[in-house]
Scaffold this active site. Structure first.
Site, PDB file in Angstrom:
ATOM      1  N   LYS A   1       6.032  22.614 -14.288  1.00  0.00           N
ATOM      2  CA  LYS A   1       5.282  21.431 -13.840  1.00  0.00           C
ATOM      3  C   LYS A   1       5.139  21.449 -12.322  1.00  0.00           C
ATOM      4  O   LYS A   1       4.056  21.180 -11.780  1.00  0.00           O
ATOM      5  CB  LYS A   1       6.008  20.160 -14.297  1.00  0.00           C
ATOM      6  CG  LYS A   1       5.340  18.860 -13.875  1.00  0.00           C
ATOM      7  CD  LYS A   1       4.220  18.423 -14.799  1.00  0.00           C
ATOM      8  CE  LYS A   1       3.440  17.256 -14.258  1.00  0.00           C
ATOM      9  NZ  LYS A   1       3.619  16.006 -14.972  1.00  0.00           N
TER      10      LYS A   1
ATOM     11  N   ARG B   1       0.815  -1.225   0.000  1.00  0.00           N
ATOM     12  CA  ARG B   1       0.000   0.000   0.000  1.00  0.00           C
ATOM     13  C   ARG B   1       0.844   1.269   0.000  1.00  0.00           C
ATOM     14  O   ARG B   1       0.407   2.319   0.460  1.00  0.00           O
ATOM     15  CB  ARG B   1      -0.969   0.017   1.180  1.00  0.00           C
ATOM     16  CG  ARG B   1      -1.927  -1.164   1.196  1.00  0.00           C
ATOM     17  CD  ARG B   1      -3.080  -0.935   2.167  1.00  0.00           C
ATOM     18  NE  ARG B   1      -3.865  -2.150   2.299  1.00  0.00           N
ATOM     19  CZ  ARG B   1      -3.649  -3.072   3.232  1.00  0.00           C
ATOM     20  NH1 ARG B   1      -2.687  -2.906   4.111  1.00  0.00           N
ATOM     21  NH2 ARG B   1      -4.400  -4.150   3.275  1.00  0.00           N
TER      22      ARG B   1
ATOM     23  N   ARG C   1      -4.467  21.817 -12.471  1.00  0.00           N
ATOM     24  CA  ARG C   1      -3.636  20.805 -13.097  1.00  0.00           C
ATOM     25  C   ARG C   1      -4.192  20.353 -14.443  1.00  0.00           C
ATOM     26  O   ARG C   1      -3.455  19.838 -15.283  1.00  0.00           O
ATOM     27  CB  ARG C   1      -3.494  19.605 -12.154  1.00  0.00           C
ATOM     28  CG  ARG C   1      -2.472  18.592 -12.616  1.00  0.00           C
ATOM     29  CD  ARG C   1      -2.040  17.729 -11.437  1.00  0.00           C
ATOM     30  NE  ARG C   1      -1.197  16.634 -11.880  1.00  0.00           N
ATOM     31  CZ  ARG C   1      -0.445  15.921 -11.060  1.00  0.00           C
ATOM     32  NH1 ARG C   1      -0.442  16.180  -9.775  1.00  0.00           N
ATOM     33  NH2 ARG C   1       0.300  14.950 -11.516  1.00  0.00           N
TER      34      ARG C   1
ATOM     35  N   HIS D   1      -3.725  17.279 -24.977  1.00  0.00           N
ATOM     36  CA  HIS D   1      -3.837  15.852 -24.679  1.00  0.00           C
ATOM     37  C   HIS D   1      -5.200  15.251 -25.024  1.00  0.00           C
ATOM     38  O   HIS D   1      -5.311  14.056 -25.227  1.00  0.00           O
ATOM     39  CB  HIS D   1      -3.509  15.585 -23.214  1.00  0.00           C
ATOM     40  CG  HIS D   1      -2.032  15.637 -22.924  1.00  0.00           C
ATOM     41  ND1 HIS D   1      -1.283  16.780 -23.118  1.00  0.00           N
ATOM     42  CD2 HIS D   1      -1.165  14.692 -22.483  1.00  0.00           C
ATOM     43  CE1 HIS D   1      -0.016  16.536 -22.781  1.00  0.00           C
ATOM     44  NE2 HIS D   1       0.083  15.278 -22.388  1.00  0.00           N
TER      45      HIS D   1
ATOM     46  N   HIS E   1      -4.584  12.133 -27.102  1.00  0.00           N
ATOM     47  CA  HIS E   1      -4.922  10.763 -26.687  1.00  0.00           C
ATOM     48  C   HIS E   1      -5.809  10.076 -27.723  1.00  0.00           C
ATOM     49  O   HIS E   1      -5.651   8.886 -27.993  1.00  0.00           O
ATOM     50  CB  HIS E   1      -5.620  10.774 -25.331  1.00  0.00           C
ATOM     51  CG  HIS E   1      -4.664  10.823 -24.184  1.00  0.00           C
ATOM     52  ND1 HIS E   1      -5.066  11.060 -22.889  1.00  0.00           N
ATOM     53  CD2 HIS E   1      -3.324  10.645 -24.127  1.00  0.00           C
ATOM     54  CE1 HIS E   1      -4.007  11.043 -22.090  1.00  0.00           C
ATOM     55  NE2 HIS E   1      -2.938  10.798 -22.819  1.00  0.00           N
TER      56      HIS E   1
ATOM     57  N   ASN F   1      -3.142  19.191 -19.383  1.00  0.00           N
ATOM     58  CA  ASN F   1      -3.714  18.337 -20.424  1.00  0.00           C
ATOM     59  C   ASN F   1      -3.857  19.073 -21.750  1.00  0.00           C
ATOM     60  O   ASN F   1      -4.430  18.532 -22.700  1.00  0.00           O
ATOM     61  CB  ASN F   1      -5.074  17.796 -19.973  1.00  0.00           C
ATOM     62  CG  ASN F   1      -4.925  16.762 -18.877  1.00  0.00           C
ATOM     63  OD1 ASN F   1      -3.973  15.992 -18.878  1.00  0.00           O
ATOM     64  ND2 ASN F   1      -5.847  16.762 -17.938  1.00  0.00           N
TER      65      ASN F   1
ATOM     66  N   GLU G   1       6.170  18.652 -24.968  1.00  0.00           N
ATOM     67  CA  GLU G   1       5.754  19.031 -23.614  1.00  0.00           C
ATOM     68  C   GLU G   1       6.443  20.329 -23.184  1.00  0.00           C
ATOM     69  O   GLU G   1       5.861  21.141 -22.464  1.00  0.00           O
ATOM     70  CB  GLU G   1       6.059  17.914 -22.611  1.00  0.00           C
ATOM     71  CG  GLU G   1       5.406  16.567 -22.934  1.00  0.00           C
ATOM     72  CD  GLU G   1       3.912  16.480 -22.570  1.00  0.00           C
ATOM     73  OE1 GLU G   1       3.395  17.381 -21.889  1.00  0.00           O
ATOM     74  OE2 GLU G   1       3.273  15.493 -22.994  1.00  0.00           O
TER      75      GLU G   1
ATOM     76  N   HIS H   1       3.909   9.592 -28.072  1.00  0.00           N
ATOM     77  CA  HIS H   1       3.024  10.421 -27.241  1.00  0.00           C
ATOM     78  C   HIS H   1       3.263  11.906 -27.528  1.00  0.00           C
ATOM     79  O   HIS H   1       2.318  12.678 -27.725  1.00  0.00           O
ATOM     80  CB  HIS H   1       3.274  10.110 -25.760  1.00  0.00           C
ATOM     81  CG  HIS H   1       2.469  10.962 -24.831  1.00  0.00           C
ATOM     82  ND1 HIS H   1       1.100  10.894 -24.756  1.00  0.00           N
ATOM     83  CD2 HIS H   1       2.848  11.924 -23.937  1.00  0.00           C
ATOM     84  CE1 HIS H   1       0.666  11.774 -23.853  1.00  0.00           C
ATOM     85  NE2 HIS H   1       1.704  12.400 -23.353  1.00  0.00           N
TER      86      HIS H   1
ATOM     87  N   GLU I   1      -5.380  16.958  -9.489  1.00  0.00           N
ATOM     88  CA  GLU I   1      -5.985  17.226 -10.780  1.00  0.00           C
ATOM     89  C   GLU I   1      -7.466  17.577 -10.696  1.00  0.00           C
ATOM     90  O   GLU I   1      -8.283  17.096 -11.474  1.00  0.00           O
ATOM     91  CB  GLU I   1      -5.809  15.996 -11.698  1.00  0.00           C
ATOM     92  CG  GLU I   1      -5.940  16.317 -13.166  1.00  0.00           C
ATOM     93  CD  GLU I   1      -5.499  15.156 -14.043  1.00  0.00           C
ATOM     94  OE1 GLU I   1      -5.542  14.019 -13.596  1.00  0.00           O
ATOM     95  OE2 GLU I   1      -5.115  15.433 -15.179  1.00  0.00           O
TER      96      GLU I   1
ATOM     97  N   LYS J   1       1.853  11.223 -10.965  1.00  0.00           N
ATOM     98  CA  LYS J   1       0.947  10.382 -11.749  1.00  0.00           C
ATOM     99  C   LYS J   1       1.653   9.077 -12.100  1.00  0.00           C
ATOM    100  O   LYS J   1       2.747   9.089 -12.663  1.00  0.00           O
ATOM    101  CB  LYS J   1       0.564  11.087 -13.043  1.00  0.00           C
ATOM    102  CG  LYS J   1      -0.573  12.065 -12.916  1.00  0.00           C
ATOM    103  CD  LYS J   1      -1.065  12.406 -14.311  1.00  0.00           C
ATOM    104  CE  LYS J   1      -2.181  13.401 -14.301  1.00  0.00           C
ATOM    105  NZ  LYS J   1      -2.698  13.644 -15.657  1.00  0.00           N
TER     106      LYS J   1
END
Lengths: 367, 367
Positions: free
Chosen positions: B227, B119, B241, B248, B252, B245, B183, B265, B237, B141
């Site tokens: 960042k 955990r 945040r 993105h 995506h 994206n 990026e 990517h 997010e 992330k």
């Protein structure tokens, strides 16, 4: 109806002891989206699914159900993927939520699925077993069993709220009731002496239908309160929360050695508590009389008090692989007085082995 | 050497831009145990494993290595289990830690393995690709790709620190360099106008070996700073945040439509930014001249500027299944001026389709 707050700094939440049919009104302020998935197993959903779903729909949610097979052997990454698939198909987004209706397996799996779907969506815990009500549903521990072991893979993911309806215990198999009592006894020993004394005075403790509703409510409230207090003081199990592992170091070893087939989790924890109590008495940090009271209460709860077919050396080895290991030392939580326990990092393995030896010996079943 | 703080309330950490060989001294105060696992792939480990491991051993750690196959197609639950197996075999406990030495795949997988083993155990990110240095290694992330899609299953798990050694970019394939630039351009558009202007003035931007070391350091520092600032203001997010994206949503969809085979990517994000920029200009919220400057910079970075074989309707459909969906509305991040962008929840799908239509048309490759 009683409510208990779990005052975590970033994610506080409330435990409601109330009727299942109030779920809709309780969830509405917590989950802003309109889609919910109820994860359950077919048996439990057959008993309690209808009123739960009706209440959620009345609160304006679009509700789908994801039923998973009952039993610990389905607490796997494969079942996790089934839940993720369902979340994908029903387009669960970060405004939506997941409801876990069931015992510890449903709660742990659903919690882990919610922790990892889109890197975290809301989960509501609706525990239906005694064990889940007083332990698994509170505190955010989630996970699955993997080839490496039980609960080694998982996450901390706090629920948005917990709803405990004591009346659902009416359909709980009696072995599961007794197993859950092990954790209730645990809170008495490590945290709440009054709870321990209360338990000693419940007639027919081992038979749930004979426990009066007001006493049942008191047991549930005190247990949930104990868990909430410990968890809120130590969310990520770095210190105080380790107390909750009382009985679990040996308990987990017993479960692993018997491939989770011979004993339920609660039965193994009961055995682990009995052994830890005897170890504490042997080391002179707990009185013999309190250790005897604990042993008597474990027996009164209808839990096993010996493990005649296990090899102490195998158990010792398994404890070395437990996650509560720090740099090879096995940690034990040991009681000092009723209501208090402390962490011991360096217990002499010979003492542990001697206690285990006593408990594997045959005869004297009620000592 | 520059350091950047990511001032998260519960888990603050530092990004060090320094030599790989300093890892031991940087990790020592952060991980109290004595066991570490280095997760990497054979190619990267062949280049940089030896000095990294030597530095960690000199700091007193027992170090083992877990090598996973290179490539996005191995960013799966199966590879995750390989890392968990290694953690189990080498008895990684909560005092130990995991080091991710590699690009985004290694970082995301290792981060998710660390998030879910017991955990949560400590992870240190040592990114070796430009994309990982400026994006994936910062912000916590983590995740894997599943049959449901890319990065739909994962967790937020912040690293204890990030070590960026710019000299390792010498061995980065040039297509990966250009992809990472997407990026960097993104931060210029949404957050740091000076970074955007700096990029416009780098001669031979598309060819990493020709970029002077001091300019490279400036690009990395400004990107990591951007960042870190965004992430520290919005860890999970929920608001700000989402700006990250930018590019993105369409990116995506392009990756999914081409089964992650045609474009990297970064290339897909570059296309997504170009489309989002044109969309913003079309909607009158961004100037045509800034949109043209962005398109020119994307081209100067050697990134593709059209996607001639894709069907706009397919892309529209895929965007409906993206996790940045809230109650069926597709969200777009759109620039307003250079260095600023905002979230738009209700963009007319016809406008989106019109922009996509322009970008799938043939000819005019550099527009």
């Amino acid at each position: 109806m009683p409510t208990i707050t779990v005052p975590l700094p970033t994610t506080p939440y409330t435990i409601h002891l109330t009727e299942l049919s109030r779920i809709g009104e309780l969830v509405r302020p917590l989950i802003p989206g309109r889609r919910l998935v109820v994860v359950s197993n077919p048996v439990i959903f057959g008993h309690y699914g209808e009123p739960l779903v009706a209440s959620l729909r009345a609160a304006g949610y679009t509700v789908t159900t994801c039923l998973i097979p009952p039993g610990e052997r389905f607490k796997t990454l494969k079942t996790l993927q089934t839940i993720h698939d369902h979340c994908h198909q029903t387009r669960i987004d970060r405004q939506s939520g997941v409801i876990a209706l069931g015992g510890g397996v449903v709660g742990d799996l659903t919690g882990f699925a919610a922790a990892t779907w889109l890197r975290g969506v809301a989960v509501i815990q609706v525990p239906t077993s005694l064990l889940a009500m007083v332990d698994a549903s509170i505190g955010g521990k989630t996970g699955v069993n993997t080839p490496q072991g039980k609960n080694l893979v998982g996450a901390f993911h706090q629920p948005r709220c917990v709803l405990i309806d004591p009346t659902v215990l009416a359909t709980l198999p009696s072995r599961e009731w007794r197993s859950g009592l092990a954790e209730v006894i645990k809170y008495g020993v490590i945290w709440d002496k009054d709870l321990f004394t209360l338990l000693e005075h419940v007639p027919h403790l081992a038979r749930q239908p004979k426990v009066p509703p007001e006493i049942l409510m008191e047991l549930l409230t005190r247990s949930a309160q104990a868990k909430a207090e410990v968890v809120s003081k130590d969310e990520k199990e770095s210190g105080l929360r380790a107390l909750l592992n009382y009985g679990h170091t040996i308990g987990h070893a017993i479960e692993t050695a018997t491939h989770y087939r011979t004993y339920t989790h609660g039965e193994a924890v009961g055995l682990g508590m009995k052994a830890a109590g005897q170890l504490a008495a042997r080391l002179g940090i707990w009185s013999d009389s309190d250790a005897a009271r604990q042993a008597a209460l474990i027996a009164a709860a209808g839990l096993p008090t010996q493990f005649p077919h296990l090899d102490p050396d195998v158990l010792m080895q398994l404890m070395q692989g437990d996650k509560k290991v720090q740099n090879d030392h096995v940690r034990f939580i040991l009681p000092t007085t009723l209501g208090h326990a402390t962490l011991h990092d360096r217990v002499n393995p010979d003492e542990v082995r001697a206690v285990l030896q006593e408990l594997v010996s045959k005869g004297d079943q009620k000592s």
